[in-house]
Design an enzyme around this catalytic site. Structure first.
Site, mmCIF file in Angstrom:
data_model
loop_
_atom_site.group_PDB
_atom_site.id
_atom_site.type_symbol
_atom_site.label_atom_id
_atom_site.label_comp_id
_atom_site.label_asym_id
_atom_site.label_seq_id
_atom_site.Cartn_x
_atom_site.Cartn_y
_atom_site.Cartn_z
ATOM 1 N N HIS A 64 -1.965 7.877 6.132
ATOM 2 C CA HIS A 64 -2.422 6.642 5.493
ATOM 3 C C HIS A 64 -3.828 6.348 6.016
ATOM 4 O O HIS A 64 -4.705 6.000 5.242
ATOM 5 C CB HIS A 64 -1.442 5.522 5.832
ATOM 6 N N CYS A 111 0.814 -1.216 0.000
ATOM 7 C CA CYS A 111 0.000 0.000 0.000
ATOM 8 C C CYS A 111 0.849 1.268 0.000
ATOM 9 O O CYS A 111 0.309 2.370 -0.025
ATOM 10 C CB CYS A 111 -0.944 -0.010 1.201
ATOM 11 N N HIS A 124 -9.875 2.492 0.942
ATOM 12 C CA HIS A 124 -8.448 2.198 0.824
ATOM 13 C C HIS A 124 -8.211 1.680 -0.588
ATOM 14 O O HIS A 124 -8.669 0.604 -0.959
ATOM 15 C CB HIS A 124 -8.056 1.144 1.870
#
Lengths: 209, 369
Positions: free
Chosen positions: B263, B130, B298
């Site tokens: 994040h 990620c 996400h």
């Protein structure tokens, strides 16, 4: 041919479960990954064995090969691991096999029996990251593929050395069950043909010595 | 700004808010969350059916989502010269082809497709879970500053598939209700589709091409926790190091940063780790912070690019969007996050991502002076 401002201090190529280091010519052949782990873990010479294999069983055979090869690359170079090591994994193979392993398991057993570690294994960065965890390498780490353009890999090694604090780069290349891991340190000038990958480079450097 | 300063000259997005940067930006400013029930696969066995799907993306089936996204991004990519390097940030590429025995479903297949569609001669995949997009930016930043590259197209894309959805469910990482980054009652993440593109080049190249810089890529930093393959370092020390590297490279102090795009997945471990890392670097300063994942999910490898584009808009407008889906802030987050639109007081935005493997990648974007 291009010139790069770093040099190779050691490395290893693993062909399945047969490991051969490039500088010292150490050979380890094992029947399975646990056997390979036992052989690599045996104290030999004065190399400081600062690596952790506590999570060795967590990964698949590919992950285990990365971990052992990373340890052996350091042993070949006769250096202890340093935190400020960047890791770049390069290749075209990606994680196709791991993708199939995870998804087939998921479809066969369903969510509740689907195993999370198989899903984590579908990331191409999992093998180099597990190697970084075992050796406590805290520098940058990523997987790259440039459709076979090797100078992209060598430029990335140069790029890492331009980042503040990076003292070493661990270069990994996996293809057709063959893994090469080399350790590079800054300094000197290394000329590399544009069609040369890690294994060819190691052969050229260490066979010539 | 010297000749080799990397500048962002163009960007675009396709998210669950629809096509275009402004659709996403407006959604964020209006505090909207773009989640809905995902019908791309049987979802009855999962704890949630919610995800942030890009409208119109799967009209021809999920296998065509990557192609749909690439077609959308291609006109922006083609504004750059053919010899600009294409950086593709992706975790699993075209994973919906997993049943196709004629074709591997790895990232390299998607890169080959992207090169054709975007009209570029050469490219590379940068994959760091990620943190892929930001890792690509950090790498590219150095390549441009050293003169090895002068122009690039950075594309980040991942999408909601049964493969990914089931994997996060297996890890019990999916939210049971809604993703609430930095909220006291957060219980997981929700996935989202994203395709994003940033065109970037040296300041000199931008002048040669007649392209107007929209933001400066001031610096970047990366690190690896080297602790655990899925769990982040509990106190975020390695993320702090990556932030400090980025600040140091740009010759900045924490006081120079106007806002942080975290994040902020909405999982307990990630958000706790990030908040500790931010506190370690910023001390008692209440630097404004937000996560876009409470709004558009996400988006995995594409997350950093979505955040970079949002960062560009923050620098251009001087606004910080509210924290979507926030109800009760985690006590440690209360001084950083807000449900109100705030003013960006300083012209720099720090964007950070963390991924499996303990990978951390941070970039700092700066307004064009």
């Amino acid at each position: 041919m291009s010139a790069y401002p770093w040099h190779i201090i050691g490395g290893v190529t693993a062909d399945g479960l047969s490991f051969r280091t490039w500088r010292r010519g150490l050979v380890y052949t094992a029947g399975d990954t646990q056997d390979a782990k036992a052989k690599v873990s045996e104290p030999q010479d004065e190399f400081p064995h600062v690596f952790g294999l506590d999570n060795f069983r967590r990964g698949d055979a590919k992950v285990r090969t990365y971990i052992l090869a990373a340890v052996l690359a350091h042993r070949d170079a006769e250096v202890d691991s340093v935190r400020e090591t960047a890791v770049v994994d390069f290749g075209r193979q990606g994680c196709h096999e791991q993708n199939l392993n995870y998804f087939n398991d998921y479809r066969e057993h369903g969510r509740h029996l689907g195993r999370g570690h198989l899903f984590v294994g579908t990331l191409p960065t999992t093998p180099p990251c597990e190697a970084a965890i075992s050796l406590k390498l805290t520098g940058p780490c990523f997987y790259m593929d440039s459709l076979g353009r090797w100078p992209v890999l060598w430029d990335e090694v140069t790029n890492f050395f331009e980042m503040p604090g990076i003292r070493r780069v661990m270069i990994c290349h996996y293809e057709s069950d063959r893994l090469t891991v080399l350790l590079a340190e800054p300094g000197g000038t290394l000329e590399i043909p544009d069609d040369s990958g890690p294994e060819n480079l190691a052969r050229r450097i260490f066979r010539a010595e | 700004m010297d000749d080799r300063t990397p500048v962002i000259v163009d960007c675009d997005l396709y998210t669950a808010f629809g096509p275009g940067v402004e659709a996403c930006w407006d959604g964020l400013l209006q505090n909207h969350a773009a989640f809905s029930d995902c019908s791309r696969f049987h979802n009855d066995k999962f704890s949630t059916a919610l995800a942030a799907m890009a409208p119109g993306a799967d009209v021809n089936g999920t296998q065509e989502i990557p192609g749909f996204f690439l077609d959308y991004l291609a006109p922006t990519a083609k504004k750059m010269p053919r010899d600009a390097e294409l950086f593709l940030a992706s975790t699993v590429g075209e994973i919906e082809y997993i049943d196709n025995t004629e074709r591997r479903c790895t990232c390299d297949m998607l890169l080959e497709r992207a090169l054709k569609v975007c009209g570029k001669d050469r490219g590379r995949i940068v994959s760091a879970a990620c943190a892929s997009s930001n890792s690509a930016f950090v790498s590219l930043n150095r390549h441009i500053r050293s003169g090895r590259l002068d122009s690039a197209v950075v594309i980040g894309t991942d999408y909601v598939s049964e493969f990914i959805f089931s994997g996060f469910a297996t890890l019990r990482a999916l939210a049971r209700t809604i993703a609430r980054p930095y909220d006291r009652n957060r219980d997981g993440l929700l996935l989202g589709d994203a395709a994003s593109i940033v065109n970037i080049c040296s300041a000199k190249k931008a002048a040669e091409l007649g392209l107007k810089p929209r933001a400066v890529l001031a610096s970047g930093g990366m690190s690896c926790d080297a602790v655990h393959i899925t769990a982040p370092m509990p106190h975020g020390e390695a993320l702090s190091e990556a932030i400090e590297h980025a600040l140091s490279e740009a010759g900045l102090t924490p006081d120079d940063i106007g806002a942080v795009i975290g994040h902020g997945t909405g999982t307990r471990y990630n958000d706790d780790m990030e908040l500790q890392a931010i506190h370690r670097v910023f001390g008692e300063r209440s630097v404004p912070m937000l996560s876009v994942k409470g709004a558009c999910g996400h988006t995995l490898a594409g997350a950093g690019l979505v955040e970079a584009v949002v960062g560009v808009r923050m620098l251009e407008t001087g606004l910080i969007p509210p924290q979507t889906s926030l109800v009760t802030p985690e006590p440690e987050a209360a001084r950083y996050v807000s449900t109100e639109i705030r003013k960006l007081e300083k012209p720099r935005v720090l964007c950070m991502n963390s991924g499996f493997g303990g990978l951390n990648a941070v970039i700092i974007l700066e307004a064009v002076s």
